[in-house]
Each structure stands twice: as C-alpha cells, then as structure tokens.
Design an enzyme around this catalytic site. Structure first.
Site: not given
Length: 422
Positions: A232, A327, A361
C-alpha cells in the site's frame, strides 16, 4: 476408544508453517464439528468451525477430508485458521507483540451443530512469530525507529527493509517471520510510533536513506545488495527509495502499490514530489455501510498528475508486483501495468507481475484471516478492501513463497544486479 485430536507439529509451530490436523478414535462415518478460536492481544475473539464426517475407520485427516459446511467447504487443511472471523465486526487480526504466540484452541464436537454436541476432544496449540534462534534487535539510531530481525546463526544474511502502509506504527510480524527463512529484515516505522510524527503530513526521504545506511553498515547484513518490501503506502515509498536512493537497492517487492506518490508530499534534498490527488465525492457507501475507495484516486497518467509519478525507471534492480485483482482500495492491477509500460519504454527489464483473482488489498503472510473489510484508523470508518476469503488465503500462501524466491535470487550476489536493456 476415546477420540483424540492430533496436531503436527505438536504443541507449537511458526505462524507461517502448515499445521496437520487429524482426529482418531471416532465411530465409522461419525459426523463431527471442529471449532477453532483465539484471542488477540486486545482480547478480541476470532472463531471458525467446519462440519466433517469420519471415514470408515473412524478417522479424519483435514488434508484429505472435505469440510461439508460451516466457515468453509471443501478440502482446506488450514481452513480453521484462515477462516476465523472476528466476534467484533470489521476487526482485523494482526500481531503486535511478536515475542508472544497466538494460542489457538481446537475442539472436536459430536454431530453437526457448532454450538452444541458433546465435546469429544480438545487441544491447545501455540503459533509463534519468531522461529527458534531468531533474534529481535530494537533499533533507535539517529532518527531511525525500527526493529531488526536476524536469522539464527552467525555470519551475514541478505538484508530487507519492510514497510507497511497508512495505518502507521511499527508492524513486526512479517519481518519476524521472514527472518525465520534466512533474511535480516528491518521492520521500519515512519509515523505514529514513539517520537515519530503522530500524523503523516509529509515524507522526507532522508529518513529512509538513514535506515538504508544503517542496514549497509550492520555487520550481520550481507551487502552490498538490499531489498525492499512494501504494501500500500509503504509500497510507493519503496518505489521512491528504489528510484532516488538507487545505489545498493537491487530487489523491490510491491504488494498492491500505486506507481505515484500518494497521500502526502515527498521531499528529498532539493526534490519535491506532490501526492496524487483524489476526489472524495467519489467515495461510495455500499449497501453494507462499508466505504468503497477504489474510484476516488486521480489518474496518474493524466497530465496534471504526472509530477506525482515515481520515476521507477531510475531504479537499478528488478521489481516484483503482487496484485490482488479484487483490490477495492485502489486500482492495483492498473498501476502494475503502468509500471510495466514505463519500464519497458525506458529500455528496462520488464517487472515480474503476479495477479491473484478474487484477492483483496491486504495480502498478509499465510494463514492470517483475510481482511475483507476492517476499520481503517486514518479514515475512522469501515473500508471494503475486497477479496473472497478462500481465494485470498491461497494467494497469501503463494505470494509468501514468491517473495522469498525473488529475494533469494537477487540478494545473494556479491555485486549489485545488472540487467541488460531489452
């Protein structure tokens, strides 16, 4: 004969190690229910259950017998771990203190009712995050706030810097587990920890340069090659490190990462990289009440957003992009393809990209319950991160092996990797 619950390894194992679960001493074809439970360090309860039927010999092996229903179905040897759900809605299982294990309780019940039936057998198993001999070294050197994990034994080990995302703090569980596979891993905090800024308002790359210098001079870190691992926001920071601190960074793994600098501006010496903007009016509230953020980010390929793009073509080492195709935090698959096109346009080696269908994610090490949705600290709301639990769990297992293979390949040379132009 009394039923017995057999676990292998017995008593304790590392969190990323598969656990063999079997039941013996049952009646032929006996229906049973298996339950699992653990509490995290804040006391939150996680549970799973599955219904099974013993074979003709009164035995049950989760590696061969399909679950007939419950938290999962089919042959899932580790389903009682990855399928655990929090009693508190949208609570994510994380490990804060890697020096203590999670204690997993396993029960065998007669019949197919998870909350009823006679208790036939029970076992308690410790799942540890530091393999035997792994050393944990707190790092408070200059501005650097981190923890270094060293594998067992003497000598030098391939070095990795590990970065997490916008939650902040010091996340050690991925680094501690990787150290058990022969890597010296620096879990690096960059905000919301000790005397670091509480809020992420800007990033100065000099801080990460200092962490890199620490790794290069640490006697048990094998130089001159250092790897980066980020997810991320931590991923785009790894991209910036690989591009601007490129000497000695020779392998970079990125999990669901944007190719632009995100959230806050980035500074390095006289360099300024603005953050990729977003339109918060495009945040969607789903029927479940969860927030969907995937459409709010500006397109980094549009001309006004070009300054936020990280010049990853300046990096010297190879990239591995790990992409969850479901995601819902942002368009990780699009960003990976942009990275591929950009590198090839500059005559650089095509990055390795692994796409995982039905995967969200947060791709953790294996056997963590997939965080399909959880309360994001920064936003203060429950975010939908996507993924289907069974597929996500398989992706975590495969990605864990891919990460180790990639780093073993590119961090064990004596000289920085050199790649010919295509």
């Amino acid at each position: 004969m009394a039923a017995t619950l057999s676990l292998e390894p017995a008593g304790r194992s590392c969190w990323d190690q598969p656990l063999s679960i079997a039941v013996r001493g049952l009646a032929p074809e006996q229906p049973i229910t298996l339950r699992s439970a653990l509490r995290d360090e804040k006391g939150a309860l996680f549970r799973a259950h599955a219904r099974y039927r013993a074979d003709a010999h009164g035995e049950l092996d989760l590696a061969r017998a399909p679950a007939l229903g419950g938290s999962f179905v089919g042959i899932e040897p580790m389903g009682l771990l990855w399928a655990m759900e929090p009693e508190r809605p949208f609570w994510r299982l994380v490990k804060r203190d890697v020096q203590t294990p999670f204690v997993v309780e396993l029960e065998v019940l007669d019949g197919h009712e998870p909350d009823g039936g006679r208790l036939l057998a029970r076992a308690v198993h410790e799942r540890h995050f530091m393999a035997a001999g792994v050393r944990r070294v707190p790092v408070r050197e200059g501005r650097v706030r981190a923890t270094l994990f060293l594998p067992p034994g003497k000598g030098q080990f391939p070095g990795i810097i590990d970065l997490y995302g916008s939650v902040g703090g010091l996340c050690e569980y991925r680094a501690s587990l990787l150290a058990g596979h022969g890597f010296a891993v620096l879990a690096l905090a960059y905000f919301r920890f000790e005397d670091l800024p509480e809020l992420l308002s800007e990033v100065h790359l000099e801080y990460f340069e200092e962490a890199l210098a620490f790794m290069l001079r640490y006697p048990q870190v094998k130089g001159p090659n250092i790897g980066l691992l980020g997810i991320s926001k931590g991923g785009d920071l790894c991209l910036s490190m690989a591009a601007f601190l490129k000497d000695n960074i020779t392998a970079t793994v990125l999990i669901n990462t944007c190719v632009a600098n995100t959230l806050v501006p980035l500074y390095y010496k006289d360099l300024f990289v603005p953050n990729l903007g977003c339109d918060q009016t495009k945040i969607k509230i789903m029927e479940s009440g969860l927030l969907y953020l995937g459409d709010m980010w500006n397109n980094p390929l549009e001309e006004p957003n070009h300054p936020s793009l990280v010049p990853l073509e300046k990096a010297q080492g190879p990239f591995l992009f790990i992409v969850g195709m479901d995601d819902h935090n942002w368009k990780s698959d699009v960003y990976a393809r942009i990275a591929c096109s950009r590198l090839q346009a500059h005559g650089k080696e095509r990055p390795q990209i692994i796409y995982y269908p039905e995967t969200g994610h947060c791709i953790d090490p294996p056997y963590f319950p997939p965080p399909i949705a959880f309360v994001q600290v920064v936003v203060g709301e429950a975010i939908f991160y996507g993924g289907e639990p069974s597929a996500h769990s398989r992706a975590q297992l495969d990605a864990w092996q891919q990460i180790q293979t990639f780093f073993q390949k590119y961090l064990n040379g004596e000289k920085p990797a050199r790649h010919s132009k295509m």
